[in-house]
Enzyme design. Structure first.
Site, PDB file in Angstrom:
ATOM      1  N   HIS A   1     -30.263  17.296  28.126  1.00 16.72           N
ATOM      2  CA  HIS A   1     -29.530  16.036  28.055  1.00 16.72           C
ATOM      3  C   HIS A   1     -28.653  15.825  29.297  1.00 16.72           C
ATOM      4  O   HIS A   1     -28.351  16.760  30.049  1.00 16.72           O
ATOM      5  CB  HIS A   1     -28.652  15.994  26.796  1.00 16.72           C
ATOM      6  CG  HIS A   1     -27.581  17.038  26.794  1.00 16.72           C
ATOM      7  ND1 HIS A   1     -26.414  16.932  27.523  1.00 16.72           N
ATOM      8  CD2 HIS A   1     -27.491  18.221  26.140  1.00 16.72           C
ATOM      9  CE1 HIS A   1     -25.655  17.986  27.332  1.00 16.72           C
ATOM     10  NE2 HIS A   1     -26.288  18.792  26.488  1.00 16.72           N
TER      11      HIS A   1
ATOM     12  N   GLU B   1     -28.393  22.720  19.567  1.00 15.52           N
ATOM     13  CA  GLU B   1     -27.852  23.732  20.477  1.00 15.52           C
ATOM     14  C   GLU B   1     -27.335  24.938  19.715  1.00 15.52           C
ATOM     15  O   GLU B   1     -27.082  24.886  18.504  1.00 15.52           O
ATOM     16  CB  GLU B   1     -26.745  23.095  21.323  1.00 15.52           C
ATOM     17  CG  GLU B   1     -26.101  24.008  22.360  1.00 15.52           C
ATOM     18  CD  GLU B   1     -27.054  24.592  23.397  1.00 15.52           C
ATOM     19  OE1 GLU B   1     -27.976  25.334  22.993  1.00 15.52           O
ATOM     20  OE2 GLU B   1     -26.857  24.336  24.609  1.00 15.52           O
TER      21      GLU B   1
END
Length: 233
Positions: A23, A98
């Site tokens: 990202h 994550e």
């Protein structure tokens, strides 16, 4: 005589790939604060990075990715990146979230070491080595001002993250072997750990693989084995 089966295998090996896109920037990726499950959005620079990453991917993969083969982490910063890069219909894959940093969430490595009164390293010690007294819900600062609520858990060990990543590899490996192109939009640590599982390495080797915001790596096959084709592009 042409071996048709071997030709088909070679074609699939040449085309099939697993592309890993990190990202774009958030406030904490800029400041170096651990950002696991805290759902921070992209900053302006991160949004621009995501658009640029989409353009780079379009140049490298002009035929795009196969139907149903674009996946995103459930976290907002990855979902935003996927949409801005041109993949607004990415399928959410929970296993791409994550690493859960537990009591390190929202903190820098040096802050955790100071609070513990001894050196602490994420890759060596993991979140599980942080004193439970440092846990509990709290507010963590944003560099732009203000703070965000952090809900601490015990976190995940490196082994637990690697098991999640290995499950993703097992799910996607047959698609790559069939010659399909797959894109994952997620986060630096989980993607680096996933790469070690693709390559058959110990998960701690992921610390050797730097991945900048809105950059990508390409995993694939060569002569019957899993390989790293390109990195941090």
């Amino acid at each position: 005589m042409v071996d048709k089966a071997q030709y088909a295998n070679d074609e699939a090996e040449a085309r099939g790939c697993l592309v890993l896109l990190r990202h774009g920037e958030t406030e904490w990726s800029q400041s170096g604060q651990y950002t696991g499950r805290t759902d921070l959005p992209l900053v302006g620079q991160g949004r621009r990075q995501a658009v640029e990453a989409g353009l780079r991917l379009a140049r490298e993969f002009p035929d795009g990715f196969d139907d149903g083969c674009v996946f995103s982490s459930p976290l907002d910063r990855a979902q935003q990146t996927a949409a801005l890069a041109g993949f607004e219909h990415a399928r959410t894959l929970e296993s791409l979230a994550e690493w859960d940093y537990g009591r390190a969430e929202g903190r820098r490595e040096e802050e955790v070491s100071r609070l513990l009164g001894r050196p602490w390293k994420l890759w060596e010690d993991g979140p599980e080595a942080i004193d439970r007294r440092l846990g509990g819900d709290r507010e963590a600062p944003l560099p732009s001002g203000g703070a965000v609520l952090v809900r601490n858990s015990d976190g995940e060990s490196l082994r637990q993250v690697s098991e999640r990543a290995a499950a993703v590899v097992r799910r996607l490996q047959p698609l790559i072997e069939q010659g399909q192109r797959v894109l994952l939009v997620a986060h630096a640590h989980v993607l680096r750990i996933l790469t070690t599982q693709w390559l058959g390495l110990e998960p701690s080797a992921a610390q050797l693989l730097r991945m900048n915001t809105a950059h990508y790596g390409v995993l694939g096959r060569y002569r019957g084995g899993n390989v790293l084709k390109r990195w941090n592009c």
